[in-house]
Design an enzyme around this catalytic site. Structure first.
Site, mmCIF file in Angstrom:
data_model
loop_
_atom_site.group_PDB
_atom_site.id
_atom_site.type_symbol
_atom_site.label_atom_id
_atom_site.label_comp_id
_atom_site.label_asym_id
_atom_site.label_seq_id
_atom_site.Cartn_x
_atom_site.Cartn_y
_atom_site.Cartn_z
ATOM 1 N N SER A 197 -40.714 7.058 -50.528
ATOM 2 C CA SER A 197 -40.875 5.959 -49.578
ATOM 3 C C SER A 197 -41.223 6.490 -48.197
ATOM 4 O O SER A 197 -40.545 7.375 -47.667
ATOM 5 C CB SER A 197 -39.576 5.151 -49.506
ATOM 6 O OG SER A 197 -39.669 4.196 -48.473
ATOM 7 N N HIS A 199 -41.099 5.343 -45.025
ATOM 8 C CA HIS A 199 -40.328 5.219 -43.775
ATOM 9 C C HIS A 199 -39.157 6.192 -43.695
ATOM 10 O O HIS A 199 -38.475 6.266 -42.667
ATOM 11 C CB HIS A 199 -39.876 3.776 -43.537
ATOM 12 C CG HIS A 199 -38.731 3.301 -44.388
ATOM 13 N ND1 HIS A 199 -37.439 3.226 -43.919
ATOM 14 C CD2 HIS A 199 -38.687 2.872 -45.666
ATOM 15 C CE1 HIS A 199 -36.656 2.757 -44.882
ATOM 16 N NE2 HIS A 199 -37.390 2.532 -45.956
ATOM 17 N N THR A 235 -53.532 -6.706 -52.976
ATOM 18 C CA THR A 235 -54.431 -6.018 -52.037
ATOM 19 C C THR A 235 -53.729 -4.810 -51.432
ATOM 20 O O THR A 235 -52.590 -4.908 -50.977
ATOM 21 C CB THR A 235 -54.875 -6.999 -50.926
ATOM 22 O OG1 THR A 235 -55.499 -8.107 -51.557
ATOM 23 C CG2 THR A 235 -55.818 -6.350 -49.943
ATOM 24 N N CYS A 323 -27.200 0.579 -47.246
ATOM 25 C CA CYS A 323 -27.419 -0.459 -48.245
ATOM 26 C C CYS A 323 -26.126 -1.115 -48.687
ATOM 27 O O CYS A 323 -26.127 -2.227 -49.186
ATOM 28 C CB CYS A 323 -28.142 0.131 -49.427
ATOM 29 S SG CYS A 323 -29.630 0.978 -48.893
#
Ligand SMILES: *Cc1c(COP(=O)(O)O)cnc(C)c1O
Length: 392
Positions: A197, A199, A235, A323
């Site tokens: 990921s 970030h 997209t 989280c």
């Protein structure tokens, strides 16, 4: 402000931002369009795919762009489960996985799959023997994280992957915390699928990738157009993938130097905290640990109160894991390594980054010692325990 929560997210690197900017404005094309705008976007996407593949020793055709680590994890588990359900319905994972893996497993259980959650030792390691004993004839997938987001444990992925392959079982690793901080070579590791990921390594949010070894059968998670070799519709996030590639290339070029710097800050922090604050527990291993991670449990006080006090004084950290914060349930990871519930509630994760300084580390230790002391003076549990001299 002193930002010590890089495991939750990192600031966007300025060079990465500059690389992305044209694709938000003049180069806005859809990478699937046939005209000049489309071609410009498409070639940027091709370049990004090649660069990302190069960083992890994969082929460009093995990189699939997603909306982040969570989607990559969901896709790996559900996609492999659906594609192999006629072969078997048993999946193996560990008790300390990120919620993206854990919740996907829970959902697969409701769909008729059986999941084994492997125990870990007191430092968070999964052992090869534990895995070997859990594999059955109908096991189709093993998913074990590369490095834990709460306590930093780096799992012996190459070894675990070999154990799975001996029995012909596919292997996925959630390498979201590792990518950009540790060298990742999918061919050397032998993994069949791997999530990353952007970030978490100074790239933009909302973009990630799943490495899928050529030849691995997987169902789609997102149905739609022909994007990503017809395996993931939607997209393409052109500025996102351009930014992710730039960020990963930059992180990989500086990997040793960054790891050395960041771990020196972390080590300075850990020894100062251990010498200045009593009745604490350092969670996770001292070796085979992410260079940026430090997790401490402070007995007799709540993590949330420490966090709040630190924030008021300009220090940003995290209670346990980003989280699971906001929930009252103690962290699954801390429970799995045997931290008592009361102690687990007093846990703070500090995760360092390349922009942090020695001065920030020293300032944080000073503030932390102060606040822990102040909160303990108000804690009835602490006073009782002190009188009985039952230090743990
Ligand atoms: C952050 C994280 C994820 C989720 O990635 P997102 O891109 O934020 O969805 C998954 N696994 C681990 C280990 C993480 O640290």
């Amino acid at each position: 402000m002193i930002y010590l929560d890089h495991a939750a997210t990192t600031p966007l690197d300025k060079e990465v931002l500059n690389e992305m900017l044209p694709f938000f404005s003049e180069d806005f094309g859809n990478a699937n369009s046939q005209h000049t705008y489309g071609q410009k976007a498409a070639s940027a996407v091709i370049k990004a795919r090649e660069e990302i593949a190069g960083c992890i020793n994969a082929k460009p055709s093995e990189i699939y762009f997603t909306s982040g680590g969570t989607e990559a994890d969901n896709w790996a588990l559900k996609g492999v489960a659906l594609a192999h359900k006629d072969k078997g319905r048993h999946i193996i994972t560990s008790k300390i996985e990120h919620s993206a893996i854990y919740a996907s497993c829970k959902q697969l259980e409701t769909l008729g799959f059986e999941v084994t959650y492997l125990d870990v030792d007191s430092e968070g390691f999964v052992s090869s023997d534990t895995l070997k004993n859990a594999i059955k004839d109908d096991t189709i997938l093993v998913s074990i994280m590369f490095a834990n987001n709460e306590i930093g444990t780096i799992e012996p992925i190459k070894e675990l992957c070999a154990v799975a392959h001996e029995r012909g079982v596919l292997f996925h690793t959630d390498a979201v915390q590792a990518a950009g901080s540790l060298k990742l070579d999918v061919k050397d590791l032998g993994v069949d699928l791997m999530s990353i990921s952007s970030h978490k390594f100074y790239g933009p949010k909302g973009v990630g990738a799943l490495y899928i070894r050529n030849g691995v059968k997987i169902e789609k998670l997102i149905s739609g157009g022909e994007q990503e070799r017809s395996k993931r519709g939607g997209t393409t996030n052109v500025p996102g993938v351009v930014g992710m590639a730039k960020a990963l290339v930059k992180a990989c070029a500086q990997i040793d130097e960054n790891a050395k710097y960041v771990s020196s800050l972390r080590d300075r922090f850990v020894s100062a905290v251990e010498s200045k604050i009593e009745m604490i527990k350092y969670n996770g291993p001292r070796h085979d640990r992410l260079p940026n991670n430090a997790s401490f449990s402070f007995r007799f006080i709540e993590g949330e109160s420490i966090l709040f006090s630190l924030d008021l004084r300009g220090v940003c950290a995290s209670s346990g894991s980003a989280c699971s914060s906001g929930s009252l349930e103690p962290s699954r990871t801390l429970m799995a390594i045997g931290v008592p519930v009361g102690t687990a509630h007093g846990t703070i994760r500090f995760s360092f980054g390349k922009h942090n300084t020695v001065e920030e580390v020293d300032k944080t230790v000073e503030i932390l010692a102060d606040e822990v002391n102040r909160l303990r003076q108000m804690s009835p549990l602490f006073k009782q325990d002190k009188e009985k001299k039952e230090y743990v």
